[in-house]
Design an enzyme around this catalytic site. Structure first.
Site, PDB file in Angstrom:
ATOM      1  N   GLU A 186       0.837  -1.201   0.000  1.00  0.00           N
ATOM      2  CA  GLU A 186       0.000   0.000   0.000  1.00  0.00           C
ATOM      3  C   GLU A 186       0.873   1.253   0.000  1.00  0.00           C
ATOM      4  OE1 GLU A 186      -2.764   2.414   3.198  1.00  0.00           O
ATOM      5  OE2 GLU A 186      -2.815   0.217   3.268  1.00  0.00           O
ATOM      6  N   LYS A 238     -10.638  -1.531   7.797  1.00  0.00           N
ATOM      7  CA  LYS A 238      -9.409  -1.118   8.460  1.00  0.00           C
ATOM      8  C   LYS A 238      -9.747  -0.582   9.850  1.00  0.00           C
ATOM      9  CE  LYS A 238      -5.737   2.375   7.959  1.00  0.00           C
ATOM     10  NZ  LYS A 238      -5.044   3.262   6.989  1.00  0.00           N
TER      11      LYS A 238
END
Length: 217
Positions: A58, A150
């Protein structure tokens, strides 16, 4: 680069992409979250991680010129013959404009630090998996009802907080991120995380990095 046509992709396409992402994360267990000082550093960091055996990385919008970094990584690390390429995502995506730019630069998935309806809509419209952030049980349950969630900032609640979330959300795919070191990641995995986002503290030595992610390609 992806098309920005108005036609929405089939639901099954996005579902398959999300399944692939979750399978890769479950196998990898750690999700490197790169906050680099510039595009060149981000590109180099991605290359080092992929060489170490990492398959999901990421980048973040906090990196200056992050679109150029992502596009360069996408060009250099495409799919090999008969093999799918690595999954490169963009995090700290909070606006529709950022989402569209990330998708255009080749992002395989998007990540937000908190509930982001505009990003959710853009990701759905382009068939891109979205890991939506939240902290309260209500926010996380809402995000987990649509896909992976998340948990941020995870260090505030710690592994016990994650265990409590799993008790009421047993089927949720939770990815705690924020203030977690590599050494602390195991406790979150034991508490039920599908993977743990790690933004700092990754080894700089290629051999150590390879041991962490299962060896070179």
């Amino acid at each position: 680069m992806r098309s920005h046509g108005n036609e929405a992709p089939p639901h099954g396409t996005r579902a398959a992409a999300t399944d692939r992402l979750l399978a890769a994360l479950a196998a990898q267990r750690l999700l490197p979250v790169l906050r680099s000082p510039d595009a060149a550093a981000a590109t180099a960091a991605v290359g080092g991680l992929l060489d170490a055996g990492c398959q999901v990385v990421e980048l973040t919008t906090s990196t200056p010129d992050w679109q150029r970094a992502l596009a360069a990584c996408r060009e250099r690390h495409g799919a090999a013959a008969g093999q799918p390429g690595p999954l490169l995502g963009v995090g700290t995506v909070t606006t529709a404009e950022q989402a569209t730019a990330a998708i255009g630069a080749g992002a395989d998935f998007l990540v937000s630090p908190y509930p982001a309806p505009a990003v959710r809509e853009a990701a759905a419209g382009h068939g891109i998996p979205f890991i939506e952030g939240g902290f309260t049980p209500a926010e996380i349950a809402d995000a987990a009802g649509r896909g992976p969630a998340k948990v941020f900032p995870a260090h505030v609640g710690g592994p016990k907080f994650l265990s409590s979330l799993r008790a009421v959300l047993p089927h949720a795919a939770l990815i705690p991120t924020g203030g977690i070191s590599v050494d602390e990641a195991g406790a979150y995995l034991e508490a039920g995380a599908v993977a743990v986002g790690v933004g700092s503290g990754l080894p700089q030595d290629p051999a150590q990095l390879a041991r962490l992610f299962g060896g070179g390609r």
